[in-house]
Write an enzyme that holds these catalytic residues in place. Structure first.
Site, PDB file in Angstrom:
ATOM      1  N   HIS A   1      -0.969  -4.090  -3.704  1.00  6.82           N
ATOM      2  CA  HIS A   1      -0.804  -2.816  -2.995  1.00  6.82           C
ATOM      3  C   HIS A   1      -0.002  -1.805  -3.820  1.00  6.82           C
ATOM      4  O   HIS A   1       0.883  -1.126  -3.288  1.00  6.82           O
ATOM      5  CB  HIS A   1      -0.104  -3.085  -1.648  1.00  6.82           C
ATOM      6  CG  HIS A   1      -0.423  -2.080  -0.580  1.00  6.82           C
ATOM      7  ND1 HIS A   1      -0.397  -0.719  -0.807  1.00  6.82           N
ATOM      8  CD2 HIS A   1      -0.781  -2.234   0.722  1.00  6.82           C
ATOM      9  CE1 HIS A   1      -0.704  -0.091   0.314  1.00  6.82           C
ATOM     10  NE2 HIS A   1      -0.953  -0.986   1.255  1.00  6.82           N
TER      11      HIS A   1
ATOM     12  N   HIS B   1      -1.530  -6.885   6.802  1.00  2.00           N
ATOM     13  CA  HIS B   1      -1.035  -7.424   5.521  1.00  2.00           C
ATOM     14  C   HIS B   1      -0.232  -8.719   5.664  1.00  2.00           C
ATOM     15  O   HIS B   1       0.805  -8.896   5.010  1.00  2.00           O
ATOM     16  CB  HIS B   1      -0.179  -6.373   4.806  1.00  2.00           C
ATOM     17  CG  HIS B   1      -0.940  -5.171   4.339  1.00  2.00           C
ATOM     18  ND1 HIS B   1      -2.270  -5.206   3.979  1.00  2.00           N
ATOM     19  CD2 HIS B   1      -0.543  -3.873   4.171  1.00  2.00           C
ATOM     20  CE1 HIS B   1      -2.653  -3.985   3.604  1.00  2.00           C
ATOM     21  NE2 HIS B   1      -1.631  -3.165   3.714  1.00  2.00           N
TER      22      HIS B   1
ATOM     23  N   GLU C   1      -7.146  -0.772  -3.210  1.00  2.00           N
ATOM     24  CA  GLU C   1      -6.882  -2.185  -2.939  1.00  2.00           C
ATOM     25  C   GLU C   1      -8.206  -2.945  -2.841  1.00  2.00           C
ATOM     26  O   GLU C   1      -8.953  -2.776  -1.884  1.00  2.00           O
ATOM     27  CB  GLU C   1      -6.101  -2.320  -1.628  1.00  2.00           C
ATOM     28  CG  GLU C   1      -4.805  -1.526  -1.594  1.00  2.00           C
ATOM     29  CD  GLU C   1      -4.395  -1.221  -0.160  1.00  2.00           C
ATOM     30  OE1 GLU C   1      -4.004  -2.158   0.552  1.00  2.00           O
ATOM     31  OE2 GLU C   1      -4.458  -0.040   0.244  1.00  2.00           O
TER      32      GLU C   1
END
Length: 344
Positions: A178, A109, A309
């Site tokens: 997220h 991420h 996601e």
């Protein structure tokens, strides 16, 4: 009609630059969303059940302090590259790039300080809010100055999230939000009574560090076949699964399409996901462990939320047969995801 309000939410700690964090409240007759200028975080999302009662269906914190501490990316936009990059390494035009390793042997991420941990510049729109930032060349090890714009707009029960970006050098990019959802209301114990379907004929098997092996496997005849709705708890038991944290491969078309649907029969709440992205990561909050105190001082145990996601496939920068994750100078990255809330 959508109304938009902006208000102060707090100040960042001095060591983080001490900037002002604002909250933007988008409200229609059926949905109310609160979004922070820190990490473009969806901090609350209230939607009606079949009796017209509103509940907040996303996990998060009541105050800024929760979001400035370590947490599992609650509600945030993550980037430059969502999900995992194997060993935090990739090669472009003969040059190897090394990213920060923040997930075992891998980069996750965006790295140590990804898009989720920075302040964005907001602009209020008639029906939403737009956030801008420049991710400088070399930030977290990624090449190129990347101009990024994330726009949230609300219309009735539909929340649209649009991501746009341009770069000065070739760079991988894959942006997603997220948010952790529980349609029974945040703070509910688990999501086992939710029914889910995902429109995907294949998924990506992963190794023990959650990196795709490279195989694109058919869901047919496996626990990953979610093309017809399944009740999550029973399905996990039936296939002896500890939960999901996998990318489902969507049709490779540029047009928006319905890719996932979740229904919570006890309240009647439903959520549909429509997107232009090639993949969707279905995650069932396997790493939540009750240690975090969320809104209203509730704790969030394992499987107390799910994430859907929309994104490019994980580790695509190292797997040439995966969808292209590289943005070139002169091109525009432009993807939209729509979350549609309703009652059944």
């Amino acid at each position: 009609m959508t109304t938009v309000r902006r208000e102060a939410f707090g100040r960042m700690p001095q060591e983080e630059g001490g900037g002002e964090v604002e909250k933007f409240v988008l409200q229609s007759d059926s949905v109310k969303v609160e979004i922070l200028s820190l990490g473009c975080i969806v901090a609350a999302l209230e939607t009606k059940d079949r009796d017209g009662k509103f509940s907040d269906v996303v996990l998060g914190f009541d105050s800024l302090e929760g979001y400035t501490r370590k947490h599992p990316f609650f509600g945030a936009v993550v980037g430059r590259v969502a999900n995992r990059i194997a060993k935090g390494k990739f090669t472009l035009d003969g040059k190897e790039y090394q990213l920060f390793l923040n997930n075992g042997p891998n980069s996750l991420h965006g790295g140590a300080k990804g898009f989720d941990k920075v302040l964005w510049s907001p602009q209020v729109l008639p029906d939403g809010v737009r956030f801008f930032r420049l991710s400088p060349d070399g930030e977290e090890g990624y090449p190129g100055d990347l101009k990024v714009c994330v726009t949230y707009t609300l219309s009735g029960g539909k929340l649209a999230i649009n991501y746009q970006a341009q770069t000065s050098k070739t760079t991988p990019i894959s942006l997603t939000n997220h948010a952790y959802f529980n349609l029974a209301g945040q703070g509910s114990r688990d999501v086992y009574d939710h029914e889910i379907s995902i429109e995907a004929d294949s998924y990506l098997p992963v190794d023990d560090t959650k990196i795709p092996t490279g195989e694109v496997a058919a869901v047919q005849g496996t626990g990953f076949d979610l093309r017809q709705p399944v009740e999550l708890g029973k399905h996990l038991q039936k296939f002896h699964l500890d939960g999901f944290d996998h990318n489902f491969c969507l049709q490779q078309v540029q047009s928006p399409r319905l890719v996932a649907r979740v229904c919570h029969p006890p309240t009647g709440r439903t959520m549909e996901v429509h997107t232009t992205q090639p993949g969707i990561q279905f995650y069932t909050g396997n790493n939540l462990d009750g240690s975090l105190k969320g809104k209203g001082a509730v704790t969030y145990p394992k499987h107390s939320a799910f994430c859907l996601e929309t994104q490019n496939w994980p580790d695509a920068v190292n797997k040439p047969h995966f969808p292209n994750v590289l943005l070139q100078p002169g091109e525009e990255y432009n993807h939209t995801t729509w979350l549609v809330f309703n009652t059944a």
